[in-house]
Design an enzyme around this catalytic site. Structure first.
Site, PDB file in Angstrom:
ATOM      1  N   ILE C 468       8.210  13.732  -4.271  1.00 19.61           N
ATOM      2  CA  ILE C 468       9.373  14.275  -3.557  1.00 19.61           C
ATOM      3  C   ILE C 468       9.622  13.488  -2.268  1.00 19.61           C
ATOM      4  O   ILE C 468      10.260  13.973  -1.345  1.00 19.61           O
ATOM      5  CB  ILE C 468       9.183  15.779  -3.270  1.00 19.61           C
ATOM      6  CG1 ILE C 468       7.973  16.039  -2.359  1.00 19.61           C
ATOM      7  CG2 ILE C 468       9.002  16.536  -4.575  1.00 19.61           C
ATOM      8  CD1 ILE C 468       7.853  17.494  -1.907  1.00 19.61           C
ATOM      9  N   LEU C 617      -4.901   7.584   2.009  1.00 15.78           N
ATOM     10  CA  LEU C 617      -4.785   6.789   0.782  1.00 15.78           C
ATOM     11  C   LEU C 617      -3.848   5.601   0.964  1.00 15.78           C
ATOM     12  O   LEU C 617      -4.054   4.541   0.374  1.00 15.78           O
ATOM     13  CB  LEU C 617      -4.309   7.679  -0.366  1.00 15.78           C
ATOM     14  CG  LEU C 617      -5.302   8.808  -0.700  1.00 15.78           C
ATOM     15  CD1 LEU C 617      -4.648   9.864  -1.591  1.00 15.78           C
ATOM     16  CD2 LEU C 617      -6.555   8.243  -1.381  1.00 15.78           C
ATOM     17  N   THR C 621       2.645   5.296   3.843  1.00 13.06           N
ATOM     18  CA  THR C 621       3.306   6.541   3.412  1.00 13.06           C
ATOM     19  C   THR C 621       2.759   7.734   4.184  1.00 13.06           C
ATOM     20  O   THR C 621       3.497   8.680   4.475  1.00 13.06           O
ATOM     21  CB  THR C 621       3.152   6.751   1.898  1.00 13.06           C
ATOM     22  OG1 THR C 621       1.753   6.757   1.562  1.00 13.06           O
ATOM     23  CG2 THR C 621       3.839   5.663   1.109  1.00 13.06           C
ATOM     24  N   GLU C 692       2.069  18.193   5.649  1.00  6.54           N
ATOM     25  CA  GLU C 692       2.579  19.267   6.501  1.00  6.54           C
ATOM     26  C   GLU C 692       1.930  19.302   7.884  1.00  6.54           C
ATOM     27  O   GLU C 692       2.441  19.952   8.792  1.00  6.54           O
ATOM     28  CB  GLU C 692       2.357  20.619   5.815  1.00  6.54           C
ATOM     29  CG  GLU C 692       3.152  20.745   4.526  1.00  6.54           C
ATOM     30  CD  GLU C 692       2.695  21.924   3.686  1.00  6.54           C
ATOM     31  OE1 GLU C 692       3.549  22.705   3.263  1.00  6.54           O
ATOM     32  OE2 GLU C 692       1.477  22.071   3.450  1.00  6.54           O
TER      33      GLU C 692
END
Lengths: 168, 331, 729
Positions: C468, C617, C621, C692
């Site tokens: 998403i 990771l 991003t 979040e």
């Protein structure tokens, strides 16, 4: 129904549309150019930004029939997935997006916005209205404020545009 | 959106003739009209496309002013070298409005005619006297953060959203209108808009079929201080909570020209000639500015959500006038 | 594999390909920037009809009749559907069953009550706008959760008490006793909800925009009264979610019903206004804090009692105190939650439900306590970091909370902050600094993936995980490439299709660690299979650039496979480490703001977030996710607020023009520091969630900075200028 000609990304298309069809829906639903996105349909998000006769506009707030004969450039016209434009490449490099939905609009907007700066157009944050505007992050942020990004890639978008702007 | 008869006008005369006497709308940029038509807040039977009319020029007038064609886009007007140099308040106001994309499409005439951003006007499920006369004003007892503190009535407390018109009023612009009989008349911008009173649906002096063809700016005020101060929630891309447009000149230590206009606070771009008169010929001082602001706000009335606009406008006006005083002049 | 034991092997650290953690470009980036990634509305399904939902124009009551005939007579209109299976509101995240259905009983203004289908979008929209309905409106509409006659519930399982907070307050050297309020928020993902439904016999294919396909499939099947096996959902690209697409939503069920009835594909897209009205809002909250501290500033008592709202019959209640349970110590504790039943748009998950608002208000209260105690706000946090979970006898899994606070303070220049408000002025602007802690619970969910090592040495990853905007495509590709020693461009990751193995879905920040672990486990299995061919132990096998290296001998992977493809399925499940340690992510926010001394307008000038979230990771991003959270925080702090009409409760600012998400100019250049960390309890890849964390507490740093700049203590979000003006000279 009305018939009209659109010059989209250098190709002439004749199409027959409901008078109510926006330029955005004509691109997406009639020409299947889905790169241009519908985020709000009311000119409040900028996801539908395309270039009409070289100027960026919200394609959701204009009727297709008003553009008979106009030259339209969409994201597909700026570069394909294997022929990315410098701006598209810079967005990938700087992660100027996450979900990707506002991205074509951002890139079309950024591309045209650099031309506006080249033409010497001032912005609300320009210290002086006369003289050449500078390519500062504030100038870019103000000029790109018509393109919402809820993933909030704004800092990366600014970095991508500065890189392209500095080179050109 | 209800379907409509789409007509493309080639001449001004053709446009006014096609529209006269009908439930018709002219479409230029379309940035507000289509917005409202999609929601069926507006449902014209005829839409007259005027984009091919020859109203796209910014010309010098004989009296040293400018005639701005009704179809000149906001971005082109803001970037015009003459406007930037002599009518900076107008450039600034235009650049503070909407977004780069919208300014490329929105036109001079259309900007003057944009409709209020009142939430209830936009929602066909809510009563609204402006949209459906006689149904009531939902904002009065509802959410009214955006709403008017001056010039409103119990029938409507909506504000006019334009930035451009506020600056033009401070510059004492006039609106050039093509009548359906082919004659043109000029109306000072300050007389162009109506107050809501009992008929909030009527917003300006245009009669059916009449078309704005241009806006005239008088010759620039020499050595003037010009500013457009817009106060809003977001840093960009938001309507004004309040705005102040100022065009002032100081000669021999006193105000020799005062043009003030206010946005976001009234059903129309607001001008108070008494306030201007209070300042004219006077020596700038903070005390004077506060008196002027108090006069401006003498009859201001909040409705709960917008009470803050009263102190906000006072503070903003005093700050703008203080800057104008510091700008000095020849004294 | 069930996560019952910490995985201390840290296998990803032993791999040789060098992909993990690197700031690699998104693998699907070229598609997104060229407009060729396919979102729900864009599937070339032949012969589509278009449906537009009709809203209830009243807040509460019954639909008596709908005048279908008049609309059916309109040009191009094909159907008017008011089937009782239409959804009242979307399913809540992980509901796994249908939400409340029915189009006759209206409980909020904007509820979908019918669908008009036509040959064209324009025709359907006008048909929907023209539908005339007769209804019986009930005037007793509940809107304000704090109204004296509001109907509220106090679910037992949501109340916690330990010791005696009241006594602690009495005995404390310093106290804070304040109420904070946050308004409703909208996720405002840029892609409006959309579904194209297509039936072939009794098999439904739905192209939609959803975050958690395995649940969505069951929710859709249950809503339609069919078996889950009859449903396939495809969501290759999702234009943002932030909670709004967790559950199946009204457009999907409406499209499926219409497509069945018309025997042709039907596309239903929500308008932006409908996304505001008929999807999910974050509940407004009223949060009462009582903080008690001893003379050194150490907490002795902490009470956090919240009031939230939702529609009748919704079990979701914004878990406001979720992180209050463990961020800070304090012997005496009380955390309570009350839910008011209102006639307002359904409340559900919006990015970081609970902590986004709960940590934020807590961090405002801590700022007030710091001032009351005369202690630097940073010091106060450091003083109150508990050694173990303050409510259960368990340790924290991994937690670089202290380091985040300290390193952040140093990088930001916190020592330059003036403790007394209103001391720094630059022209018309008052400058101030604020900080806040960040915390968010960490969760692992069941997730399954299949990985194929093809005979040509390329790799295919398959799972119904969604991307998403979170970077799923990229990180799963990295994990597979790392484990199997192949470069990024030799791995193809296929997501977003319920025909693929069932993943955790995207939500609750668990996507990367859960789906990443499933891919990791499948790859471990493949490595074992290779070891058997090479007669070696996995620990002795190095895979890099398509070579298998054992005992200093290199084998070409393609040759080793000898024309055979290998396949493995990895399944991760949460286990005992979810219970026997406290798992959470932590961090610190620092903000510098300028408050206009004339108008009260606030602009954020600088912001830094430091985050501790297990293994990172992909640095690029992950950083973007943090930016996103922090910018959500800027919106929360300064502008975002759902405004409800006081009479019928409808959301009046139901568009992006008046619901103000931040624009580019609202956001300064941000800084993010990602701390190097491994959480062995969290997952076999030592990763936790990060999507979040960035929002949790961010708004508090901004609002605390406003206080420091101007002396304006805003306890009702957002801190719009009208709330600051009364404090200015």
């Amino acid at each position: 129904m009305q018939t009209l000609n659109l010059q989209v990304n250098g190709e002439t298309h004749e199409l027959s549309v409901d008078v109510r069809t926006t330029l955005l829906d004509a691109l997406r639903q009639h020409l299947h150019l889905n790169g241009t996105k519908k985020g709000c349909d009311h000119g409040q998000c900028g996801a539908c930004t395309v270039l009409v006769n070289g100027k960026r506009i919200n394609s959701c707030l204009t009727l297709a029939v008003m553009h008979d004969g106009d030259e339209i450039t969409t994201i597909e016209g700026l570069g394909g997935s294997d022929t990315l434009s410098p701006m598209q490449k810079a967005f990938v490099k700087h992660d100027g997006f996450q979900c990707g939905y506002c991205t074509p609009g951002q890139i079309c907007s950024a591309t045209a916005m650099l031309d506006e700066i080249k033409e010497g157009w001032p912005s609300y944050v320009s210290v002086s209205l006369v003289g050449e505007p500078e390519l500062t992050s504030d100038e870019i942020a103000e000029r790109m404020s018509g393109n919402l990004c809820r993933c909030s890639a704004y800092p990366n978008i600014v970095d991508a545009i500065i890189e392209v702007g500095d080179k050109s | 959106m209800k379907s409509f008869d789409y007509q493309r006008a080639e001449t001004v005369e053709q446009a006014t003739t096609v529209a006269a006497g009908k439930n018709a709308s002219f479409i230029a940029g379309g940035t507000n009209l289509l917005d409202l038509m999609k929601l069926e807040v507006l449902s014209p039977d005829v839409v007259v496309d005027i984009n091919r009319l020859d109203l796209n020029a910014i010309e010098q007038t004989d009296d040293g002013g400018l005639r701005i064609g009704a179809l000149v886009p906001n971005s082109k007007l803001a970037a015009d070298a003459r406007v930037r140099q002599h009518y900076a308040v107008l450039s600034r106001a235009l650049l503070s409005g909407a977004s780069g994309q919208l300014r490329n499409k929105a036109t001079t005439g259309g900007n003057l005619l944009q409709r209020t951003r009142c939430y209830y006007f936009y929602d066909t499920a809510s009563p609204c006297n402006k949209r459906s006369p006689g149904t009531g004003c939902s904002a009065l007892q509802g959410q009214n953060r955006l709403h008017a503190i001056i010039g409103a009535s119990e029938h409507c407390i909506a504000t006019h959203p334009s930035d451009m018109a506020v600056a033009m009023q401070a510059l004492r612009a006039t609106v050039e209108i093509e009548q359906t009989d082919g004659h043109r008349r000029q109306v000072p911008l300050q007389d162009f808009y109506c107050l809501p009173g009992t008929t909030p649906q009527r917003e300006n002096q245009l009669e059916s079929g009449e078309l704005i063809t241009a806006v005239h700016l008088p010759a620039p005020v020499e050595d003037s201080y010009q500013a457009y101060r817009k106060v809003r929630d977001r840093a960009s891309y938001a309507f004004a909570l309040t705005s102040v447009a100022a065009v002032t000149q100081i000669r021999s230590g006193t105000f020799s020209h005062v043009g003030l206009s206010f946005g976001g606070i009234a059903p129309r771009p607001w001008r108070d000639t008494e306030v201007e008169a209070m300042l004219l010929g006077q020596t700038p001082s903070r005390q004077l500015f506060e008196k002027a602001a108090d006069r401006l706000l003498e009859e201001a009335q909040g409705h709960g959500g917008n009470d803050f606009k009263i102190p906000l406008l006072k503070r903003t006006l005093v700050a703008v006038l203080s800057e104008a005083a510091n700008f000095g002049g020849d004294a | 594999m069930s996560m019952d034991e910490p995985d201390t092997r840290r296998r990803l650290d032993d791999m040789a390909q060098g992909l993990i953690g690197k700031p690699l470009d998104r693998t699907e980036g070229h598609l997104k920037v060229s407009g060729t990634a396919t979102y729900a509305h864009e599937w070339a399904v032949a012969d589509q009809a278009y449906g537009v939902l009709v809203r209830a124009p009243f807040a509460k009551g019954k639909i008596l009749s709908i005048d279908k005939a008049a609309v059916l007579a309109m040009d191009g209109v094909l159907a008017v559907i008011d089937d009782d299976r239409l959804l009242r509101n979307p399913a809540q995240g992980t509901a796994n069953e249908a939400p409340v259905q029915g189009a006759k009983d209206v409980v909020y203004l904007g509820q979908p009550i019918a669908l008009v289908v036509a040959e064209s979008f324009e025709g359907a929209r006008h048909g929907a706008q023209s539908l005339s309905i007769e209804y019986d409106a009930d005037e007793s509409v509940a809107i304000d959760p704090e109204a004296s006659d509001a109907q509220t519930e106090k679910p037992d399982e949501k109340q916690f008490s330990q010791g005696d907070v009241d006594q602690a307050m009495q005995e404390a050297a310093f106290t804070v006793d304040q109420v904070y309020r946050t308004p409703g928020h909208n996720s405002a993902a840029m892609e409006p909800h959309c579904a194209i439904a297509q039936w072939e016999e009794n098999q439904l294919t739905l192209y939609g925009s959803y975050q958690m396909l395995k649940y969505n499939r069951n929710e859709l099947a249950d809503s339609l009264g069919i078996d889950a096996e009859q449903v396939r959902i495809i969501s290759r690209y999702v234009g943002g979610g932030f909670g709004s697409k967790l559950g199946i939503a009204p457009e999907a069920v409406a499209a499926a019903i219409a497509a069945k009835e018309l025997q042709r594909a039907v596309c239903v897209t929500l308008s932006r206004q409908q996304v505001f009205e008929a999807v999910m809002r974050r509940s407004e909250t009223r949060q009462h804090f009582q903080l008690a501290a001893d003379k050194d500033g150490v907490l002795t008592g902490l009470s956090h009692v919240s009031l939230v709202s939702n529609l009748p019959d919704e079990t979701f209640a914004e878990p406001v105190g979720q992180a209050t349970h463990f961020i800070y110590g304090g012997e005496n504790r009380r955390i309570g939650l009350e839910v008011a039943r209102l006639n307002k748009t359904c409340a559900g998950s919006v990015r970081a439900p609970g902590e986004a608002v709960g940590v934020t208000a807590l961090e405002n209260a801590m700022d007030e306590l710091a001032e009351a105690a005369g202690i630097d706000p940073l010091e106060l946090r450091l003083l109150n970091i508990p050694e173990k979970d303050p409510e259960q006898d368990v340790s924290f899994s991994s937690r670089k909370f202290r380091q985040a606070l300290k390193q952040g303070a140093e990088a930001f220049g916190w020592e330059k902050r003036q403790p007394v408000p209103g001391q720094v002025r630059e022209g018309e602007w008052l400058i101030g600094m604020g900080m806040a802690s960040a915390a968010r619970v960490n969760v692992l969910m069941q997730s399954e993936a299949k990985v194929t090592l093809s005979a040509d040495g390329s790799v295919i990853v398959e799972t119904d995980m969604t991307d998403i905007g979170t970077g799923s495509y990229t990180i799963l590709t990295q994990i597979a490439g790392e484990m199997l020693g192949v470069p990024m461009n030799r791995v193809e990751t296929r997501l977003g299709d319920t025909d693929l193995p069932s993943a955790s879905g995207s939500g609750g920040s668990w996507g990367a660690s859960s789906s990443g672990s499933s891919v990791f486990l499948a790859c471990e299995d493949l490595r074992e299979q290779l070891c058997r061919k090479l007669d070696c132990q996995s620990a002795d096998l190095t895979l890099k650039d398509g070579q298998a290296i054992v005992r200093n001998r290199s084998h070409d992977l393609v040759e080793l496979l000898g024309g055979e493809s290998l396949q493995a399925v990895g399944i991760i499940e949460p286990g005992e480490t979810s219970e026997n340690v406290r798992q959470a992510t932590f961090g610190a926010h620092f903000a510098e703001v300028a408050v206009n001394a004339t108008t009260g307008e606030t602009r954020v000038q600088r912001m830094l977030g430091v985050f501790s979230a297990g293994r990172i990771l992909n640095e690029k991003t992950a950083r973007s996710q943090c930016y996103g959270g922090m910018i959500f925080g800027i919106g929360m702090a300064l502008t975002e607020e759902l405004l409800h009409d006081p009479r019928d409760g409808h959301i009046v600012n139901r568009d992006l023009g008046e619901y103000h998400v931040p624009v580019n100019l609202d956001v300064p250049q941000l800084d993010v520091i990602l701390l190097d960390e491994r959480d062995d309890h969290a997952s076999p890849i030592q990763a936790k969630g990060i999507g979040e964390l960035g929002i949790c507490g961010a708004a508090a740093a901004v609002v605390n900075a406003i206080y420091n700049a101007s002396g304006a203590r805003v306890r009702e979000y957002p801190a719009t200028l009208d709330k600051i003006l009364p404090y200015l000279d």
